[in-house]
Design an enzyme around this catalytic site. Structure first.
Site, mmCIF file in Angstrom:
data_model
loop_
_atom_site.group_PDB
_atom_site.id
_atom_site.type_symbol
_atom_site.label_atom_id
_atom_site.label_comp_id
_atom_site.label_asym_id
_atom_site.label_seq_id
_atom_site.Cartn_x
_atom_site.Cartn_y
_atom_site.Cartn_z
ATOM 1 N N ASP A 47 -9.273 6.108 -1.432
ATOM 2 C CA ASP A 47 -8.169 6.696 -2.203
ATOM 3 C C ASP A 47 -8.775 7.345 -3.451
ATOM 4 O O ASP A 47 -10.010 7.428 -3.583
ATOM 5 C CB ASP A 47 -7.108 5.634 -2.561
ATOM 6 C CG ASP A 47 -7.641 4.606 -3.540
ATOM 7 O OD1 ASP A 47 -8.858 4.603 -3.842
ATOM 8 O OD2 ASP A 47 -6.842 3.787 -4.030
ATOM 9 N N GLU A 53 0.824 -1.214 0.000
ATOM 10 C CA GLU A 53 0.000 0.000 0.000
ATOM 11 C C GLU A 53 0.857 1.263 0.000
ATOM 12 O O GLU A 53 0.518 2.243 -0.647
ATOM 13 C CB GLU A 53 -0.963 0.003 1.194
ATOM 14 C CG GLU A 53 -2.099 -0.992 1.063
ATOM 15 C CD GLU A 53 -2.968 -0.761 -0.177
ATOM 16 O OE1 GLU A 53 -3.026 0.381 -0.659
ATOM 17 O OE2 GLU A 53 -3.557 -1.726 -0.675
ATOM 18 N N CYS A 58 -18.459 1.151 -18.693
ATOM 19 C CA CYS A 58 -19.676 0.983 -17.879
ATOM 20 C C CYS A 58 -20.459 -0.277 -18.266
ATOM 21 O O CYS A 58 -21.121 -0.874 -17.411
ATOM 22 C CB CYS A 58 -20.565 2.209 -18.012
ATOM 23 S SG CYS A 58 -19.754 3.712 -17.459
ATOM 24 N N TYR A 67 -5.876 6.226 5.177
ATOM 25 C CA TYR A 67 -5.988 5.254 4.090
ATOM 26 C C TYR A 67 -5.216 3.970 4.427
ATOM 27 O O TYR A 67 -5.765 2.858 4.362
ATOM 28 C CB TYR A 67 -5.469 5.842 2.756
ATOM 29 C CG TYR A 67 -5.429 4.782 1.691
ATOM 30 C CD1 TYR A 67 -6.583 4.432 0.999
ATOM 31 C CD2 TYR A 67 -4.252 4.062 1.440
ATOM 32 C CE1 TYR A 67 -6.571 3.416 0.070
ATOM 33 C CE2 TYR A 67 -4.229 3.038 0.512
ATOM 34 C CZ TYR A 67 -5.394 2.722 -0.172
ATOM 35 O OH TYR A 67 -5.381 1.701 -1.082
ATOM 36 N N GLY A 82 10.145 7.218 -6.288
ATOM 37 C CA GLY A 82 9.762 8.586 -5.914
ATOM 38 C C GLY A 82 9.163 8.685 -4.514
ATOM 39 O O GLY A 82 9.037 7.678 -3.806
ATOM 40 N N CYS A 95 -19.574 -2.991 -16.011
ATOM 41 C CA CYS A 95 -19.551 -2.653 -14.577
ATOM 42 C C CYS A 95 -20.618 -3.434 -13.801
ATOM 43 O O CYS A 95 -21.795 -3.432 -14.171
ATOM 44 C CB CYS A 95 -19.772 -1.152 -14.421
ATOM 45 S SG CYS A 95 -19.825 -0.644 -12.695
HETATM 46 FE FE1 SF4 Z 1 -19.647 3.448 -15.127
HETATM 47 FE FE2 SF4 Z 1 -19.751 1.694 -13.152
HETATM 48 FE FE3 SF4 Z 1 -18.162 3.797 -12.939
HETATM 49 FE FE4 SF4 Z 1 -20.807 4.085 -12.831
HETATM 50 S S1 SF4 Z 1 -19.514 3.006 -11.369
HETATM 51 S S2 SF4 Z 1 -19.357 5.338 -13.974
HETATM 52 S S3 SF4 Z 1 -21.466 2.538 -14.284
HETATM 53 S S4 SF4 Z 1 -17.981 2.147 -14.446
#
Ligand code: SF4
Length: 363
Positions: free
Chosen positions: A141, A40, A202, A123, A84, A205
């Site tokens: 983060d 980390e 997305c 964090y 760094g 996702c």
């Molecule tokens: Fe796209 Fe998922 Fe990010 Fe929303 S959370 S912007 S759906 S990738």
């Protein structure tokens, strides 16, 4: 959204997605507090691909917290060279000694105690508590800020204190009891692989259905950030001072930029000043050396977070030859052979100069 609904619609899909899509990373082979801590700290401000070879090399050389605490600081710095943010090494060294002597070599399984250790902020404390000990602590983060501001469509600037508090609160609400290790890593992984700063994918996702910004078509506007300042251009002159087959290097002070690293002397070129004149002045001011500036061997550009440096490098000689330095800036100095450069930790721009020097017949 109620907590149980949050868990159903966001946390569970994330953990399930992580289970099948996580990358195989060396620090995921065992979740010891030591390996979580080192990985980390290395990953702060640094990309995963860049960290992997450093992490593997470090773990081969310093496999335990004890091996770090008994190593010399210079040795640790050498294994960090190029990553760094060198103050991190100093904190690792200090913290390893504190854990060894005050906590009998065991990381405290306590958030408050972790926060007292040098270099461990909210964090990293959250990462050790959740990823190493699998305790219900959130972590936030840059990746997680981006994901949460998109999922919950935060419209206020992420620099604002209230927004930061709200994001931490949301990260905490998402925690599934007993699954903090997986939930926190799933968020980090989503930010690295899917919910990227530009062009997030997305359609892949796992939480697309719950993502407010996606639904409203404002992903590109999230998170809301202040425009970043432009890097300031700086011209720097560097002198490769040579005496027979020896080169002069100096160690930077223990504070400030790139603490304790070794470098060739030099400094900023003033407005209207020639690089050669800047070198004569810098050698005089910093070391009380009188030098003759010779051939130019390189012009390099190097970017730092806030600066873009153009570095003009020259070979130099001492005139007269028998001078000793009086250090006004550096904390130490050496005359070294070119084959010994590897034994010292240099900033990246100086390392590039060393490579350039190696190609010249002057060595
Ligand atoms: Fe796209 Fe998922 Fe990010 Fe929303 S959370 S912007 S759906 S990738």
């Amino acid at each position: 959204m109620e907590t149980s609904l949050l868990h159903q619609q966001i946390s569970l899909p994330l953990v399930n997605w992580f289970d099948t899509h996580q990358r195989k990373l060396p620090w995921r082979e065992e979740y010891s507090p030591y390996s979580v801590w080192i990985s980390e700290i290395m990953l702060q401000q640094t990309q995963v691909d860049r960290v992997i070879p450093y992490y593997l090399r470090w773990m081969r050389r310093f496999p335990t917290l004890e091996s770090v605490s008994i190593a010399s600081y210079d040795d640790l710095l050498k294994f960090w060279e190029g990553l760094g943010y060198y103050s991190r090494v100093k904190f690792i060294h200090k913290t390893s000694k504190i854990i060894l002597f005050q906590y009998s070599g065991q990381f405290p399984e306590n958030h408050e105690e972790l926060l007292k250790l040098p270099g461990i902020g909210p964090y990293t404390a959250g990462a050790i508590m959740s990823i190493a000990f699998n305790k219900n602590y959130p972590l936030v983060d840059g990746n997680i800020v981006r994901i949460l501001t998109r999922i919950f469509n935060f419209e206020s600037s992420v620099e604002r204190k209230e927004t930061k508090i709200y994001i931490w609160k949301k990260a905490e609400e998402l925690l599934l009891p007993g699954q903090a290790r997986w939930l926190n890593q799933s968020l980090m992984e989503l930010g690295a692989l899917i919910c990227t700063p530009k062009n997030p994918t997305c359609h892949e996702c796992p939480v697309q259905k719950s993502c407010l910004s996606f639904r409203l078509g404002c992903i590109e506007e999230r998170p809301v950030v202040q425009p970043s300042k432009k890097a300031v251009p700086i011209q720097v002159a560097v002198g490769i001072l040579q005496k027979d087959d020896l080169f002069f290097i100096q160690q930077r002070p223990a504070y400030g930029l790139m603490p304790d690293l070794w470098e060739f002397p030099g400094g900023k070129i003033n407005q209207g000043e020639k690089p050669e004149d800047a070198l004569v002045r810098e050698f005089q001011e910093e070391l009380q050396f009188c030098v003759q500036v010779g051939k130019k061997i390189a012009t390099l550009k190097h970017g730092y977070t806030n600066f873009s440096v153009t570095l003009h490098a020259y070979l130099c000689n001492l005139v007269p030859e028998n001078q000793s330095p009086i250090l006004h800036f550096a904390s130490d100095y050496r005359w070294v052979k070119s084959e010994d450069f590897m034994a010292y930790a240099f900033p990246a721009a100086n390392r590039r100069l060393i490579e350039r020097l190696a190609k010249l017949s002057t060595i």
